[in-house]
Write a protein that holds these residues in place. Structure first.
Motif, short mmCIF file in Angstrom:
data_model
loop_
_atom_site.label_atom_id
_atom_site.label_comp_id
_atom_site.label_asym_id
_atom_site.label_seq_id
_atom_site.Cartn_x
_atom_site.Cartn_y
_atom_site.Cartn_z
N LEU A 222 -4.74 19.40 -5.41
CA LEU A 222 -4.30 18.58 -6.55
C LEU A 222 -5.11 19.01 -7.77
O LEU A 222 -6.34 18.81 -7.82
N GLN A 223 -4.43 19.62 -8.72
CA GLN A 223 -5.10 20.14 -9.91
C GLN A 223 -5.53 18.99 -10.82
O GLN A 223 -5.02 17.87 -10.72
N PRO A 224 -6.47 19.25 -11.75
CA PRO A 224 -6.93 18.20 -12.66
C PRO A 224 -5.77 17.59 -13.45
O PRO A 224 -4.89 18.31 -13.94
N MET A 225 -5.75 16.29 -13.51
CA MET A 225 -4.77 15.47 -14.24
C MET A 225 -3.36 15.54 -13.62
O MET A 225 -2.41 15.00 -14.19
N ASP A 226 -3.22 16.21 -12.47
CA ASP A 226 -1.93 16.21 -11.79
C ASP A 226 -1.73 14.92 -11.00
O ASP A 226 -2.70 14.26 -10.60
N THR A 227 -0.46 14.57 -10.78
CA THR A 227 -0.12 13.34 -10.08
C THR A 227 0.86 13.65 -8.96
O THR A 227 1.76 14.50 -9.12
N ARG A 228 0.69 12.99 -7.83
CA ARG A 228 1.62 13.10 -6.72
C ARG A 228 2.13 11.72 -6.34
O ARG A 228 1.41 10.72 -6.46
N GLN A 229 3.38 11.72 -5.87
CA GLN A 229 3.98 10.47 -5.40
C GLN A 229 4.15 10.55 -3.88
O GLN A 229 4.80 11.49 -3.38
N TYR A 230 3.59 9.59 -3.18
CA TYR A 230 3.74 9.49 -1.73
C TYR A 230 4.64 8.29 -1.43
O TYR A 230 4.45 7.20 -2.00
N LEU A 231 5.58 8.50 -0.52
CA LEU A 231 6.58 7.48 -0.22
C LEU A 231 6.51 7.08 1.25
O LEU A 231 6.40 7.94 2.14
N TYR A 232 6.61 5.77 1.48
CA TYR A 232 6.56 5.22 2.84
C TYR A 232 7.66 4.17 2.99
O TYR A 232 8.00 3.46 2.04
N CYS A 233 8.20 4.09 4.20
CA CYS A 233 9.22 3.10 4.52
C CYS A 233 8.68 2.17 5.60
O CYS A 233 8.26 2.63 6.67
N LEU A 234 8.67 0.88 5.31
CA LEU A 234 8.20 -0.12 6.26
C LEU A 234 9.36 -0.97 6.74
O LEU A 234 10.19 -1.41 5.94
N LYS A 235 9.41 -1.21 8.05
CA LYS A 235 10.43 -2.06 8.64
C LYS A 235 9.75 -3.15 9.45
O LYS A 235 8.78 -2.88 10.16
N PRO A 236 10.26 -4.39 9.36
CA PRO A 236 9.64 -5.47 10.15
C PRO A 236 9.78 -5.20 11.65
O PRO A 236 10.82 -4.72 12.11
N LYS A 237 8.73 -5.47 12.40
CA LYS A 237 8.80 -5.35 13.84
C LYS A 237 9.78 -6.38 14.40
O LYS A 237 9.98 -7.44 13.80
N GLN A 238 10.36 -6.06 15.54
CA GLN A 238 11.41 -6.89 16.10
C GLN A 238 10.94 -8.31 16.33
O GLN A 238 11.65 -9.28 16.03
N GLU A 239 9.70 -8.46 16.84
CA GLU A 239 9.22 -9.81 17.16
C GLU A 239 9.02 -10.66 15.92
O GLU A 239 9.12 -11.90 15.96
N PHE A 240 8.76 -10.01 14.77
CA PHE A 240 8.59 -10.76 13.53
C PHE A 240 9.91 -10.92 12.79
O PHE A 240 10.12 -11.92 12.10
N ALA A 241 10.80 -9.93 12.91
CA ALA A 241 12.11 -10.04 12.26
C ALA A 241 12.91 -11.19 12.85
O ALA A 241 13.76 -11.78 12.18
N GLU A 242 12.65 -11.52 14.13
CA GLU A 242 13.38 -12.62 14.77
C GLU A 242 12.94 -13.97 14.24
O GLU A 242 13.66 -14.96 14.35
N LYS A 243 11.73 -14.04 13.67
CA LYS A 243 11.19 -15.31 13.19
C LYS A 243 11.32 -15.37 11.68
O LYS A 243 10.60 -14.68 10.97
N ALA A 244 12.24 -16.19 11.23
CA ALA A 244 12.55 -16.22 9.79
C ALA A 244 11.38 -16.71 8.96
O ALA A 244 11.20 -16.33 7.83
N GLY A 245 10.56 -17.60 9.50
CA GLY A 245 9.49 -18.19 8.71
C GLY A 245 8.28 -17.31 8.55
O GLY A 245 7.38 -17.60 7.77
N VAL A 246 8.20 -16.20 9.32
CA VAL A 246 7.01 -15.36 9.27
C VAL A 246 7.05 -14.44 8.06
O VAL A 246 6.13 -14.43 7.24
N ILE A 247 8.11 -13.64 7.95
CA ILE A 247 8.24 -12.73 6.80
C ILE A 247 8.93 -13.50 5.68
O ILE A 247 10.13 -13.40 5.49
N LYS A 248 8.19 -14.27 4.98
CA LYS A 248 8.73 -15.14 3.94
C LYS A 248 7.66 -15.35 2.89
O LYS A 248 6.48 -15.49 3.21
N GLY A 249 8.07 -15.37 1.61
CA GLY A 249 7.11 -15.54 0.54
C GLY A 249 6.26 -14.29 0.38
O GLY A 249 6.73 -13.16 0.53
#
Length: 397
Positions: A222-249
């Protein structure tokens, strides 16, 4: 068959289309050697296919362009553009037409309508057109709410609205890393450590000849003053996706771990604090489709599987399901049946049967859930779309 009568038809029709660039049509080439049993059949079929490139039929990319069939995903920083059209399908003049378009995000509601003034009248076969734009600055589910109100010749005030969702439960995280020193540095590691509720997939590599290669090339300097963009994809785990109140807010999605070396080999490391996001809200009751066929036969029943979730963390619901027919979609079964009590943050799966009397791309609509405790009704229209073809066409294909 015991279902409700078709809901009252409106004089106006609302059409919403996302404005985006078309993509090249792709097909899967099927070929074989001449000494094989099909002989030259497959090659001839590809030559006769109008979507293939003449002289290069084995290429997956064709010469035709295709338009998107749904809203799909919209990425952070993109400008969302949509074309809204209200058409008078009736044979009478409609007055005082007001078209309103709002975009609901996880934190705010934005008015995207170009004009807030009502149109005095709309003659038969005439339409009102509008184009809206919005730069996406938030991650999460966005809901485009289009509402139309008007007055009939008899003086009756009418109102309807439609919802269009884009983006899913997936969370896309972009991390921008800049070298603010005066010398190059070697990026040894940039990773996202997800929280216990999510699985993460790094989108910073591409497959080449069966091997994974970095999108930044073989040299990770990475050269001086250069910028890189790193991308990630997150998916809820099955046990938490089943519980509506967990992944909320506000939820914790994980933390970044960055390791680098200077030009003299000195090692540096930075680990961020836990990153947070505002999860989208679905109201008190969420209805989602788990299974639905892509293509069905005309006037033949097909099955879908719905998932109903009580998004409340405190209140038990006693639900009643009503199925309302539309011009094209007809529900099979008993309408008004009791689904029983649904406890907080719990879900139930429901198998339903329906059929379509109209060919083409049809929208599955007409489900109503009523909470008998609060006497509150939740309407679910445009749940999904299904392609309806005649049985003859499907058998030939």
């Amino acid at each position: 068959m015991d279902v409700n009568q078709p809901k009252q038809e409106h004089l106006l029709a609302l059409k919403v289309m996302r404005l985006t660039k078309p993509t090249l049509f792709t097909n899967i080439p099927v070929t074989c050697e001449e000494r094989d049993l099909p002989g030259n059949l497959f090659n001839q079929l590809m030559k006769d296919d109008p979507s293939t490139v003449k002289g290069a039929e084995a290429l997956m990319l064709g010469e035709m362009l295709t338009l998107p069939q749904n809203f799909g995903n919209i990425f952070l920083g993109e400008t969302f553009s949509s074309y809204i059209s209200v058409h008078n399908d009736s044979n009478q003049v409609v007055k005082d037409i007001l078209v309103k378009a709002d975009l609901q995000t996880s934190s705010q509601r934005l008015n995207l309508s170009a004009s807030t003034a009502a149109v005095a009248e709309l003659k038969p076969d005439c339409c009102i057109d509008d184009v809206i734009h919005h730069e996406v600055k938030e991650i999460g589910t966005h809901i485009l709410v289009c509402a139309v109100s008007y007055t009939t010749q008899a003086g009756e005030k009418m109102y309807f609205r439609k919802f269009f969702k884009f983006q899913t439960d997936e969370v896309f995280l972009e991390a921008q890393i800049q070298n603010i020193t005066t010398s190059p540095m070697f990026m040894e590691k940039v990773s996202l450590e997800p929280s216990i509720m999510y699985n993460v997939a790094e989108l910073n590599t591409v497959d080449s000849a069966g091997e994974s290669e970095s999108t930044f090339g073989s040299r990770t300097y990475l050269q001086p003053m250069d910028t890189r963009q790193y991308l990630y994809c997150l998916k809820p785990k099955q046990e938490f996706a089943e519980k509506a109140g967990v992944i909320k807010g506000v939820t914790v999605i994980g933390k970044l771990d960055i390791v680098w070396k200077t030009n003299l080999g000195e090692r540096g490391r930075l680990q961020t604090s836990q990153l947070q996001r505002m999860a989208p809200g679905y109201g008190d009751v969420r209805l989602s489709l788990e299974t639905i066929p892509d293509t069905v036969n005309l006037e033949e029943p097909f099955d879908i599987t719905c998932k109903i979730t009580n998004c409340s963390s405190e209140r038990t619901m006693d639900l009643v399901l009503e199925m309302c027919n539309t011009n094209s979609i007809h529900w099979c079964g008993v309408s008004g049946r009791q689904l029983g009590k649904l406890h907080p943050s719990s879900s139930l799966r429901l198998a339903l049967t329906l059929l379509s009397s109209v060919q083409g791309l049809q929208s599955v609509s007409g489900l109503r859930l009523t909470d008998t405790f609060l006497k509150r009704t939740y309407e679910y229209d445009d749940i999904a779309q299904v392609c309806v073809v005649s049985s003859k066409v499907k058998q030939e294909s």
